[in-house]
Design an enzyme around this catalytic site. Sequence first.
Site: not given
Length: 379
Positions: A54, A56, A58, A81, A83, A227, A246, A252
Site C-alpha cells: 500500500s 503508506q 509511518h 517506525k 525503517e 512510500h 495507509r 485494508k
Amino acid sequence: MRRRVDNDRPYAELWIGTHPKGPSTLRDGKSLEETLGGQLPFLFKVLSCGKTLSIQAHPDKTFASKLHSEDPAHYGDPNHKPEMAIALTPFEAMCGFRRIEEISALLRKHPEFAACISDEAKLNVFMCPTTEEGKRAALKEMFTSFMSCPEEESLKQLKLLLSRLQMEQSPHPHPHEEPPWERKCSRAILRLAQQFPGDAGAMAPFFLNYLLIAPGESFFMAPNEPHAYVAGEIIECMACSDNVVRAGLTPKFKDVPNLVSMLTYSMGGPTIDVGTPKNGDTRLMRYTPPVPEFEVMIVTVDPGDTLSLPKLDAPAVFVVIEGSGATDNAGGQRLVMRPGRTYYIPAGCPSMSFSVNESKQGPLKVAMAYQNPDVPGAE
C-alpha cells in the site's frame, strides 16, 4: 528460533523479534521476549513483494502515541517506525514525493491526472515560490486535493488515462518521444492498475519517485514520508512497531485524513546506500541508519574461508539468506547454517566464527540486526 511453516503456502514476510503481533520463539519453547527479559528495540524482517504494498507512511513517536490513544484497533502500539530496506534482489519501490517541477510537468502532460486536482491547487503548483517552504505548501495542497477527489471522478479519469497510456505503449513510434523517466512512470501506472483495478492510487507514480535498486543497495525511510514497495525481495529493519497509515493500493483500512496531515512534504528520493565495510573488511558490510534502535550487518563468507564475527555488546538476531556453512564459538558450540534459519545471539556472547567448506559452490550470506552502537537513545 522456530515457527511452524506450511511449505505449500507462499509467505510475504518473515518477522524476527518481540513484537506482539509476531513474536519469535526459541527452540526451547521460550519466547524471545521472555529470554531477553524485555523487548528488542527493533523488528527484523525478510520481505518478498509479489504484489505492490500500500501507499503508506509511518508516524513519528508523538503522532504514533496520539493514534494509538485514539484508535488502538488500527494503531496497536505507541511507537514510531523508521525503517531501512536492503535489497536481496532487484527491488522496485515508490519513495518520497517527486520534485514540484516534475509534478508540474506531469500535470500539464496528463489531463486526466490534472482533472483530479482543483484549479487552485494546480495553479499553486505552476506558480509556486522558489523557496522550499513555498514548494512544500504547494505540494501539500496538490496532494490533499488529489486524495480528496470524489471517487466517481477519480475512477472516471483513471479509466481515460489507462486507455490513452495503453495506446501510447504500442510498438509504433510516438510523435513526441518521452524522456525515460516519464515512460517508466506511465508503465508503472499501467502495472499498478492491473494489480488494483478501480483504485485511483494507481496514479501514485505521478507524484512519488519510482526507484529501482540493485542487490546490496539500501535506503532509509524516516517517519512521515510516503512510500510503497512494488516488487522484489529485501531485508527490512525498523523500530519495534507495526503502525502503518495507509491511503491507497490496498483493501485494508485507509486513513487518508491522518496521512495527509502527518507528511513532511519534503521532495526528492531517499539516499541510496551501499553499506560501509566494518574495519575495512568488505565481508562485513554495515548499514547504519540515523536512529538508535537498529543497525544491520551483512556477513559474507566465501568457500574455503573462515571469518570471525566481532563481539557484540547488545543482543542480536540473524537470518541465513544464502548458502550454507557452520559457526563455532569459544565454548565449542557449533551450528550448521542453512537458508532461512534464524538465530539469537545474547549480549556479550563469546566471539563467533563462520566457515564454509571449500567444496561449496557459493558463499554463505547472513543478515544480522542489533541496536545501533553509534546513535544513543534507544529505549
